[in-house]
Design a protein around this motif. Structure first.
Motif, PDB file in Angstrom:
ATOM      1  N   UNK A 323       0.851  -1.149   0.261  1.00 16.93           N
ATOM      2  CA  UNK A 323      -0.314  -0.096  -0.243  1.00 16.93           C
ATOM      3  C   UNK A 323       0.867   1.257   0.369  1.00 16.93           C
ATOM      4  N   UNK A 324       2.230   1.241   0.585  1.00 18.17           N
ATOM      5  CA  UNK A 324       2.852   1.921   0.733  1.00 18.17           C
ATOM      6  C   UNK A 324       3.698   2.819  -0.346  1.00 18.17           C
ATOM      7  N   UNK A 325       3.563   1.330  -0.656  1.00 16.54           N
ATOM      8  CA  UNK A 325       5.238   1.932  -1.802  1.00 16.54           C
ATOM      9  C   UNK A 325       4.461   2.231  -3.875  1.00 16.54           C
ATOM     10  N   UNK A 326       2.590   1.708  -3.592  1.00 14.03           N
ATOM     11  CA  UNK A 326       1.898   2.325  -4.502  1.00 14.03           C
ATOM     12  C   UNK A 326       1.848   3.262  -4.520  1.00 14.03           C
ATOM     13  N   UNK A 327       0.993   3.959  -3.099  1.00  5.88           N
ATOM     14  CA  UNK A 327       0.855   6.033  -2.841  1.00  5.88           C
ATOM     15  C   UNK A 327       1.958   6.068  -3.204  1.00  5.88           C
ATOM     16  N   UNK A 328       3.202   6.432  -2.986  1.00  6.51           N
ATOM     17  CA  UNK A 328       4.463   6.402  -3.467  1.00  6.51           C
ATOM     18  C   UNK A 328       4.443   6.892  -4.606  1.00  6.51           C
ATOM     19  N   UNK A 329       3.999   5.960  -5.274  1.00  6.39           N
ATOM     20  CA  UNK A 329       4.888   5.469  -6.825  1.00  6.39           C
ATOM     21  C   UNK A 329       4.016   6.555  -7.492  1.00  6.39           C
ATOM     22  N   UNK A 330       2.264   6.373  -7.400  1.00 12.70           N
ATOM     23  CA  UNK A 330       1.415   7.724  -7.571  1.00 12.70           C
ATOM     24  C   UNK A 330       2.189   9.050  -7.307  1.00 12.70           C
ATOM     25  N   UNK A 331       2.081   9.318  -6.018  1.00 14.60           N
ATOM     26  CA  UNK A 331       1.902  10.489  -5.908  1.00 14.60           C
ATOM     27  C   UNK A 331       3.514  10.705  -6.772  1.00 14.60           C
ATOM     28  N   UNK A 332       4.579   9.900  -6.793  1.00 12.81           N
ATOM     29  CA  UNK A 332       6.191  10.371  -8.123  1.00 12.81           C
ATOM     30  C   UNK A 332       5.356  10.905  -9.520  1.00 12.81           C
ATOM     31  N   UNK A 333       4.560   9.900  -9.310  1.00 14.95           N
ATOM     32  CA  UNK A 333       3.630  10.476 -10.849  1.00 14.95           C
ATOM     33  C   UNK A 333       3.059  11.734 -10.965  1.00 14.95           C
ATOM     34  N   UNK A 334       2.237  11.622 -10.455  1.00 21.91           N
ATOM     35  CA  UNK A 334       1.891  13.391 -10.288  1.00 21.91           C
ATOM     36  C   UNK A 334       2.391  14.062 -10.304  1.00 21.91           C
ATOM     37  N   UNK A 335       3.855  14.569  -9.200  1.00 20.57           N
ATOM     38  CA  UNK A 335       5.076  15.082  -9.045  1.00 20.57           C
ATOM     39  C   UNK A 335       5.147  15.580 -10.812  1.00 20.57           C
TER      40      UNK A 335
END
Length: 465
Positions: A323-335
């Protein structure tokens, strides 16, 4: 009262002109193009810069069109008062568009006392008028010449269309096409010296009342003789009298006056409007290419993030870390996407946007959560059972991992596409709001195709690992 009205009109024209200058200067200075986006757009950018320079120098462009042999170059030479445009009997003398600046004021230039014309806009001092000659519309390599005519017509502020008698079907079609440019236009019935008065008027009335009645008003039709031939008596060698044709004085005063009337009445407004219309068209081309390149780059970024998230989740057996890694990757994608589209965004802003998108994604994000929570637990059990089963459970582990990773990847792909649409629209959801945008994008996604592609790439990566 009339003087007050004219003064107000001049002030308004000046304001419109200044606004056009400011708007075009802003477009040129704020293109915001990367080197990759700029490549291939140099001609369009140069067009914008030329148009801005035209506004800065208050240049009015007058372009003349017509078929071969209608006396276009002679007509411009007559307007200038000097032979600057090439003329001759050869078919297609004008090979490319030729330009010359024309000024309205009677003054001698050089040693031969040639007379030039200087044109002044009301309220802005002296401004240049540029005359543009073009090849005959019916010449060889017509497609290239037609494209040239279209390009010149887009930039021109006033169009002169030359004929030399009753209009042909080809001339009528060409005139109709040029009329679509939406520019002020004058139809010039040239070479009237070649017709007796009665015939000349009959042709004029035929053109006015029949040929161009739907295209031009009578005020937009002018008669001229740019290079008239005058019969002169000469004595032959045997002493007898004969007749010889010699060049006479050009008869273009009515054309000059009509042009000056148009420029005096609405010169600034014409230039401002035409400049902005042309600049808007060129700017639209630049924006389309810019957005196409960014869209392509955004899709690569989205897919790389999708694969990264899928691989991370496939290889990790711990639910919380999934869950954590998925959220981190999604946030990095948006940035990363926000940087691509030149829209500043903080990490907190990216998290807030991710939350909003996730809430609107409904079933897709819910399926990811179920897959992550449920399949991660199963994955953990299969991984722990590997030593007991002698590695037999690893086959099932890989299958479950790929399924879970696929669902997470599809979700991340959807998040990326929604973010791309949001940023491409200037960090706005538009009038429909986020739910409508998200629903529209999700409906357009082929989840099965994305999932299959993900599974193929995941299997390849996991096998290599």
């Amino acid at each position: 009262m009339d003087s007050v009205i004219f003064s107000f009109a001049d002030i308004q024209a000046e304001l419109n002109y200044k606004q056009a200058q400011t708007a075009l200067r802003d477009i040129v200075t704020n293109l915001d193009l990367t080197p990759q986006e700029r490549a291939g757009l140099e001609p369009a950018i140069e067009d914008l810069e030329v148009m801005l320079d035209k506004l800065e120098r208050s240049v009015v462009q007058i372009a003349v069109f017509g078929m071969v042999g209608r006396g276009k170059s002679s007509m411009l030479n007559a307007l200038v008062g000097e032979k600057v445009f090439e003329t001759g009997p050869i078919h297609g003398v004008t090979r490319t568009s030729e330009r010359v600046n024309w000024y309205y004021s009677r003054e001698a230039v050089g040693n031969n006392n040639s007379e030039v014309l200087r044109v002044a806009f009301p309220g802005n001092g002296n401004s240049q008028v540029e005359l543009i000659d073009t090849p005959g519309l019916d010449e060889v390599d017509g497609e290239t010449r037609a494209a040239l005519a279209r390009d010149v017509a887009k930039q021109a502020d006033l169009i002169l269309f030359a004929i030399a008698g009753d209009m042909t079907k080809v001339e009528h079609e060409a005139l109709s096409e040029l009329r679509k440019a939406g520019k002020p236009m004058l139809l010039v019935f040239n070479k009237i010296d070649q017709y007796p008065e009665v015939d000349r008027m009959a042709i004029y009335e035929k053109i006015r009342d029949d040929r161009v009645r739907e295209l031009l008003s009578p005020d937009e039709i002018v008669m001229a003789a740019a290079s008239p031939l005058v019969a002169e008596a000469v004595r032959r060698s045997d002493g007898s009298l004969g007749v010889q044709l010699k060049p006479g004085a050009p008869q273009v005063e009515n054309l000059k006056l009509k042009i000056l009337e148009i420029l005096h009445r609405e010169g600034k407004s014409i230039v401002a409007l035409n400049s902005m219309l042309y600049a808007d068209e060129v700017n639209e081309q630049i924006l389309q290419r810019k957005m196409a390149i960014r869209d392509s780059s955004a899709n690569r970024i989205i897919w790389n993030a999708t694969i990264t998230k899928a691989v991370a989740i496939a290889l990790n057996p711990v639910t919380a870390i999934d869950l954590l890694s998925g959220a981190v990757i999604d946030v990095a994608l948006i940035l990363t996407l926000s940087k691509l589209y030149g829209i500043p965004m903080t990490q907190q802003g990216a998290v807030s946007l991710l939350q909003k998108i996730a809430l609107c994604m409904g079933g897709l994000s819910a399926s990811e959560l179920v897959a992550t929570l449920g399949l991660s637990s199963l994955k953990s059990l299969l991984g722990l059972a590997a030593p007991v089963t002698g590695g037999v459970s690893l086959g099932a582990y890989v299958s479950v991992a790929i399924t879970q990773a696929g669902v997470a990847g599809v979700s991340s792909y959807g998040i990326g596409q929604v973010t791309k649409a949001y940023l491409a629209n200037g960090a706005s959801w538009g009038p429909d709001g986020p739910k409508a945008v998200v629903s529209r994008i999700l409906a357009s996604l082929d989840e099965t195709s994305i999932l299959n592609r993900l599974k193929d790439e995941l299997r390849a990566k996991l096998n290599r690992g």
